[in-house]
Write an enzyme that holds these catalytic residues in place. Sequence first.
Site, PDB file in Angstrom:
ATOM      1  N   HIS A   1      11.696  -6.963  -0.733  1.00  0.00           N
ATOM      2  CA  HIS A   1      12.347  -6.942  -2.052  1.00  0.00           C
ATOM      3  C   HIS A   1      13.453  -5.883  -2.086  1.00  0.00           C
ATOM      4  O   HIS A   1      14.566  -6.141  -2.543  1.00  0.00           O
ATOM      5  CB  HIS A   1      11.267  -6.669  -3.115  1.00  0.00           C
ATOM      6  N   GLU A   2      13.141  -4.693  -1.556  1.00  0.00           N
ATOM      7  CA  GLU A   2      14.122  -3.582  -1.570  1.00  0.00           C
ATOM      8  C   GLU A   2      15.302  -3.860  -0.644  1.00  0.00           C
ATOM      9  O   GLU A   2      16.458  -3.593  -0.990  1.00  0.00           O
ATOM     10  CB  GLU A   2      13.465  -2.262  -1.158  1.00  0.00           C
TER      11      GLU A   2
ATOM     12  N   GLY B   1       8.841   0.702  -5.557  1.00  0.00           N
ATOM     13  CA  GLY B   1      10.047   0.675  -4.751  1.00  0.00           C
ATOM     14  C   GLY B   1      11.269   0.780  -5.647  1.00  0.00           C
ATOM     15  O   GLY B   1      11.209   0.417  -6.822  1.00  0.00           O
TER      16      GLY B   1
ATOM     17  N   CYS C   1      10.508  -6.706 -11.118  1.00  0.00           N
ATOM     18  CA  CYS C   1      11.616  -5.871 -10.652  1.00  0.00           C
ATOM     19  C   CYS C   1      11.950  -4.867 -11.748  1.00  0.00           C
ATOM     20  O   CYS C   1      12.016  -5.226 -12.918  1.00  0.00           O
ATOM     21  CB  CYS C   1      12.820  -6.759 -10.352  1.00  0.00           C
ATOM     22  N   LEU C   2      12.173  -3.623 -11.353  1.00  0.00           N
ATOM     23  CA  LEU C   2      12.495  -2.587 -12.339  1.00  0.00           C
ATOM     24  C   LEU C   2      13.830  -2.859 -13.023  1.00  0.00           C
ATOM     25  O   LEU C   2      14.121  -2.297 -14.073  1.00  0.00           O
ATOM     26  CB  LEU C   2      12.517  -1.208 -11.674  1.00  0.00           C
TER      27      LEU C   2
ATOM     28  N   GLN D   1      20.203   0.017  -7.476  1.00  0.00           N
ATOM     29  CA  GLN D   1      19.609  -0.024  -8.814  1.00  0.00           C
ATOM     30  C   GLN D   1      19.938   1.215  -9.647  1.00  0.00           C
ATOM     31  O   GLN D   1      19.690   1.236 -10.855  1.00  0.00           O
ATOM     32  CB  GLN D   1      18.082  -0.190  -8.720  1.00  0.00           C
TER      33      GLN D   1
ATOM     34  N   HIS E   1      17.759  -5.993  -2.285  1.00  0.00           N
ATOM     35  CA  HIS E   1      18.594  -5.284  -3.268  1.00  0.00           C
ATOM     36  C   HIS E   1      19.858  -4.719  -2.612  1.00  0.00           C
ATOM     37  O   HIS E   1      20.929  -4.716  -3.212  1.00  0.00           O
ATOM     38  CB  HIS E   1      17.821  -4.128  -3.900  1.00  0.00           C
TER      39      HIS E   1
HETATM   40 ZN   LIG Z   1      13.874  -5.078  -7.797  1.00  0.00          ZN
END
Ligand SMILES: [Zn+2]
Length: 191
Positions: free
Chosen positions: A158-159, A72, A116-117, A77, A162
């Site tokens: 999660h997304e 995701g 998380c990226l 981000q 964000h």
């Molecule tokens: Zn994340």
Amino acid sequence: MTDADERIEGQVIEEELDPERETRRRFALAQIRQYPDAALKLQARPVQEFDEQLVKLAGRMKQLMTDANGIGLAATQVGVLQRMFVFQPEEEDAVAVVNPQLVDLSQETEVSDEGCLSIQGVTVPVERSLRVTLVGQDEHGDDVRYELDGYEARCAQHEADHLDGVLMIDRTTPEARKEALAILRPRIVLS
Ligand SMILES: [Zn+2]
């Protein structure tokens, strides 16, 4: 590579990559905003225009997500304050969801480790609904609806967070948050 070597944590697939894939992953991560980048704390705005730019952004985000070994990725981000994220369904091609809404979140929840990226090298336990219905539009403006469970349900939550400037470390226990910040802090000083 067997499934046993692969672990999905929130937004990230943890697995060993060959050197070429690893290089591609690092290159992708370098293009993703990293904690404590201010963009990660901002609220994204609803998308009103479904234009060529949006389609391009969706394509770029899908590629970055795949290269970064993620499942995701939210627009915030990559520093774009528009309500859109991409995610990787289990058996299909990556999809973009614009103006996403989570409806019918199950009462039943589960605590599981998330990565998380944008917060590399850290996982924290987060409680999420086991099942959600995700509605919105695709990058062309067509309505979409997904009934999600398992890692897909966790990823969608999660997304969606964000896009409201909420990170997994804001959702975890005070102890896990403290531990995560202790790991992240030296990295910030050194970078
Ligand atoms: Zn994340």
